[in-house]
Design an enzyme around this catalytic site. Structure first.
Site, short mmCIF file in Angstrom:
data_model
loop_
_atom_site.label_atom_id
_atom_site.label_comp_id
_atom_site.label_asym_id
_atom_site.label_seq_id
_atom_site.Cartn_x
_atom_site.Cartn_y
_atom_site.Cartn_z
N GLY A 21 0.93 -0.98 0.15
CA GLY A 21 -0.06 -0.12 0.01
C GLY A 21 0.89 1.16 -0.14
N ALA A 22 1.87 1.15 -1.03
CA ALA A 22 2.80 2.33 -0.82
C ALA A 22 2.52 3.59 -1.69
CB ALA A 22 4.39 1.92 -0.94
N ASN A 23 1.47 3.57 -2.41
CA ASN A 23 1.28 4.49 -3.37
C ASN A 23 0.80 5.68 -2.49
OD1 ASN A 23 -0.92 2.23 -3.25
ND2 ASN A 23 -2.08 4.08 -4.16
N GLY A 25 -0.90 7.92 1.33
CA GLY A 25 -0.93 7.81 2.85
C GLY A 25 0.31 7.35 3.71
N GLY A 27 1.79 4.47 3.73
CA GLY A 27 2.64 3.83 2.73
C GLY A 27 3.90 4.46 2.07
N SER A 146 -4.12 -0.89 14.71
CA SER A 146 -5.03 0.46 15.04
C SER A 146 -5.53 0.51 16.21
CB SER A 146 -6.07 0.27 13.99
OG SER A 146 -7.15 1.18 14.22
N TYR A 171 -14.25 -3.65 10.70
CA TYR A 171 -12.76 -3.15 10.63
C TYR A 171 -11.95 -3.31 11.76
CZ TYR A 171 -9.15 0.51 10.09
OH TYR A 171 -8.02 0.71 10.16
#
Length: 301
Positions: A21-23, A25, A27, A146, A171
């Site tokens: 998820g590095a694209n 936020g 990440g 979280s 979640y």
């Protein structure tokens, strides 16, 4: 704010880091800081167009690879190609996550989507890359928790939330499961005498694109909630510090958990965070590990 900052990240030259998820936020900030310190960073992303833009922003030292954590076939294909190109991996940051509102959705494998992405995909990925992590001199796995994990509870009779589904509790349950995974991974690595270190982090309340996206389809009320989130949360650069410390601080020990230090761990300088009783329970850890191995078909340790 005082305390641990990204300027304290030691030199990362010669290290291979994988950030899911590095694209965007957390990440993207994590990948950017690691690359800034010299690491070669693999941006493991579902959207390769967005990944390519992230790599352009990061500059040198970043490569983009497609990974859909909600699809076990994608996890296997990603791990096989990555293993062939990078026999030793120094750092795996299990950062990617999805938060949903609205009706229940399922993954390509038929799992509740939040649990599939936040836990099962990362469980499978870590197992598939275990040999590569073992081949590195001092590898780490960082699991992203979280603060919602503190009020969640796992129902092993209904892990997929097929009964009385509610998105927000689902979640929280998925992040509790992710937290339990990180803690149990540490136990198992220690028992195996492995040099790999498993650590955890959470960002408190941080401005990322997840919450606004989740609320944007909810009309006027949803837009008001999203705007309030901009006021109640800390910048993403601050929110990424716990996972950056977990990933790079030379003094980190296996099983440590980092998060913000102020206002019930919602914001502020990085400190050691508190696990919920359920997250720290070894019996729950063993039970979840067995369930994840059975569901993914990937057993290890």
């Amino acid at each position: 704010m005082t305390g641990w900052t990204a300027d304290r990240i030691p030199d990362q030259h010669g290290r291979i880091a994988v950030v899911t998820g590095a694209n965007s936020g957390l990440g993207l900030v994590t990948a950017t800081e690691l690359a800034r310190r010299g690491a070669h960073v693999v941006l493991a992303v579902r959207n390769t167009v967005a990944g390519a833009e992230a790599a352009r922003r990061i500059g040198g030292g970043a490569e983009v690879r497609e990974l859909d954590l909600a699809c076990l076939d994608s996890v296997r294909a990603f791990a096989a190609k990555l293993s062939a190109d990078h026999p030793a991996i120094d750092l795996l940051v299990n950062n990617a996550g999805v938060v949903l509102l609205g009706p229940r959705r399922t993954s390509a494998d038929g799992f509740e989507l939040q649990l599939a992405t936040n836990l099962l995909g990362h469980f499978a990925l870590t197992g598939a890359l275990l040999a590569n992590l073992t081949a590195a001199r001092a590898a780490r796995v960082v699991s992203l928790s979280s603060i919602t994990h503190k009020t969640a509870h796992l129902d092993f009779a209904d892990l997929m939330f097929e009964r009385d589904y509610r998105a927000a509790p689902a979640y929280g349950r998925s992040k509790l499961a992710t937290t339990i995974f990180g803690v149990e991974l540490d136990r198992r690595l220690r028992a195996a005498g492995s040099p790999i270190v498993s650590v955890l982090a959470h960002p408190g309340l941080t401005r990322t694109n997840l919450t606004p996206r989740a609320w944007e389809h909810r009309g006027r009320i949803g837009r008001l909630i999203a705007r309030f989130g901009l006021l109640a949360t800390q910048p993403v650069e601050q929110g990424a510090l716990p996972q950056l410390r977990a990933a790079t601080d030379p003094g980190v020990r296996g099983g440590q958990f980092f998060g913000p230090s102020r206002l019930w761990e919602t914001r502020g300088p990085v400190t050691e965070a508190r696990l919920s009783r359920e997250a720290a329970d070894p019996a729950v850890g063993r039970r979840l590990w067995a369930a994840a191995a059975a569901l993914t078909g990937i057993g290890y340790l």
